[in-house]
Design an enzyme around this catalytic site. Structure first.
Site, PDB file in Angstrom:
ATOM      1  N   SER A   7      -9.470  -7.776  12.551  1.00  0.00           N
ATOM      2  CA  SER A   7      -9.406  -7.894  11.107  1.00  0.00           C
ATOM      3  C   SER A   7     -10.768  -8.209  10.493  1.00  0.00           C
ATOM      4  O   SER A   7     -11.673  -7.403  10.547  1.00  0.00           O
ATOM      5  CB  SER A   7      -8.368  -8.952  10.735  1.00  0.00           C
ATOM      6  N   ASP A  24     -22.747  -0.216  10.551  1.00  0.00           N
ATOM      7  CA  ASP A  24     -22.866   0.988   9.735  1.00  0.00           C
ATOM      8  C   ASP A  24     -24.101   0.963   8.846  1.00  0.00           C
ATOM      9  O   ASP A  24     -24.600   2.017   8.433  1.00  0.00           O
ATOM     10  CB  ASP A  24     -21.620   1.172   8.869  1.00  0.00           C
ATOM     11  N   LYS A  38      -7.207  -4.089  14.119  1.00  0.00           N
ATOM     12  CA  LYS A  38      -6.326  -4.507  13.032  1.00  0.00           C
ATOM     13  C   LYS A  38      -7.051  -4.224  11.712  1.00  0.00           C
ATOM     14  O   LYS A  38      -7.768  -5.066  11.195  1.00  0.00           O
ATOM     15  CB  LYS A  38      -5.970  -5.982  13.197  1.00  0.00           C
TER      16      LYS A  38
END
Length: 445
Positions: A308, A319, A333
């Site tokens: 999560s 990224d 998740k």
């Protein structure tokens, strides 16, 4: 009961949670009503035939069941049933459970310190034990399945209720645990205590190289991270040469804390976005100018228990080419839960959207694939297998699920315990930082 208001987890989130099922939310504000669907659309039509069928079954139970059943109990069961087959994170919370759920985000409660997830048969799967709690000290591991508490097995519709694990500090509770690789279930007796989770710890690994352990994302985690970072910089003479951020077996927590920590290390760029079926579930977070590390290299250490909000942090830094990810594929998740308070004090926790990393990739059921893969040591407990969101029955499918990486067992990572992964992360941290053009190709899921 009235489901009147909705707040996306992106605004007040708690993925995951002793961190219960990854996230908790603040009560929804009065200026965020759920918009009713257009009555003329297929989604907005009242399913009269289905309602008649429900009323027929309801009346049959009331009139013919072998023992009398109260209306309140029948309605309560019906509401639970609405959520039961959706996904493992959409659940009904009784008032006490809802209060406990909110309490967890503040980091203090009486219990054993373990993150749990409901299984279809009612049992509880351990997502992660929380550092320095009775569960962790007793050897409870990510992937364990709790089938009974004090000898009482769960019913399918009550498995998400962690109430029996709560209790007065000093009292004892016995868990019946099933662990892959063990021939038979075994009992573990724990003594409850007041769990005050210190979600951020730090130390120097070597001169100039810092280490920060984040065990969960709570209300004060971002502020604590900044404080610990300042202390490390002071010990390093004002500037760090590099930082290892350890989120192994971090089950998640408040999304806002993860976003703030990402913002602390990013000078610009996207952090995370959420997308759902209704406009209020859509949100995007971006970085503001200012990097507290002044560009010093960062390595994020992850494993199969990183879920999560921990995955959001890792995905945001990777990224944006701000960090390398070291460890094992994360839990996957990547869904957003929203807490809908009801007028009787109970709540519904409903999956309303998916997370997307800055590159537009969904985390759901895929997780984050590390740039440098680590394997458990020879002495590690290898009994835990296929531990991922994709292995959960009824899980929400990810946008990219369907290839080999989305199949249970194919995308499951390893739980990485001990200090050896930290040493490996430090080795990676000290390597020269390559440009984005020369970095090895990595699957950024």
């Amino acid at each position: 009961m009235s489901l009147r208001y909705l707040v996306p987890l992106a605004l007040a989130a708690f993925v995951s949670l002793p961190a219960i099922a990854q996230e908790t939310d603040e009560p929804a504000p009065a200026d965020a009503p759920i918009e009713s669907p257009d009555a003329e659309t297929a989604e907005g039509k009242v399913p009269l035939d289905e309602i008649r069928r429900y009323v027929s079954v309801y009346n049959a139970v009331k009139q013919a069941y072998v023992e009398p059943v109260e209306d309140r109990k029948l309605m309560h069961s019906a509401i639970r049933g609405l959520l039961f087959d959706l996904d493992p994170h959409s659940v009904y919370l009784d008032k006490d459970d809802a209060e406990s759920f909110e309490e967890q985000s503040r980091g203090a409660y009486d219990g054993v310190g373990v993150e749990l997830m409901r299984q279809p048969d009612g049992s509880l799967r351990v997502i992660a034990p929380i550092d320095d709690t009775p569960a962790a000290r007793a050897g409870i591991k990510a992937g364990d399945v709790i089938t009974a508490i004090d000898g009482k097995p769960f019913k399918p519709d009550e498995g998400d209720n962690s109430g029996p694990l709560r209790g007065e500090s000093g009292s004892k509770v016995t868990l019946t645990v099933v662990r892959e690789g063990k021939d038979a279930p075994f009992d573990v007796t724990l003594q409850r205590e007041t769990i005050r989770v210190a979600s951020v710890k730090s130390r120097m690994l070597e001169p100039g190289y810092g280490y920060v352990r984040i065990s969960a994302f709570q209300a004060d985690t971002a502020a604590d991270f900044e404080s610990q970072l300042d202390k490390l910089k002071e010990k390093a003479g004002g500037k760090l040469r590099g930082l290892v951020i350890d989120v192994r077996s971090n089950p998640g927590g408040l999304l806002t804390s993860a976003v703030q920590i990402a913002d602390d290390l990013l000078d610009s760029g996207k952090i995370v976005s959420t997308r759902g079926r209704i406009a209020i579930s859509d949100a995007e977070f971006g970085a503001t100018p200012g990097d507290r590390l002044d560009g010093a290299p960062v390595v994020v250490l992850v494993d199969a228990g990183s879920a999560s909000a921990a995955e959001v942090l890792a995905g945001a830094l990777r990224d944006n080419d701000r960090a390398r990810i070291v460890g094992s594929r994360t839990f996957g998740k990547g869904s957003v839960q929203t807490v809908l308070p009801l007028d009787n004090g109970d709540s519904v926790k409903l999956t309303t959207a998916r997370y997307y990393t800055p590159s537009g990739k969904s985390i759901q059921a895929l997780g984050i694939s590390p740039d440098v893969v680590l394997r458990p040591g020879k002495s590690a407990d290898k009994s835990i297998r296929n531990f991922s969101e994709a292995s959960l029955p009824g899980h929400l499918r990810g946008d990219g699920e369907g290839d080999s990486e989305g199949q249970p067992g194919e995308n499951a990572g390893d739980v990485l315990d001990g200090d050896a992964p930290i040493a490996s992360a430090l080795v990676e941290l000290k390597k020269p930082v390559a440009s984005a053009a020369t970095l090895p190709a990595a699957k950024k899921n």
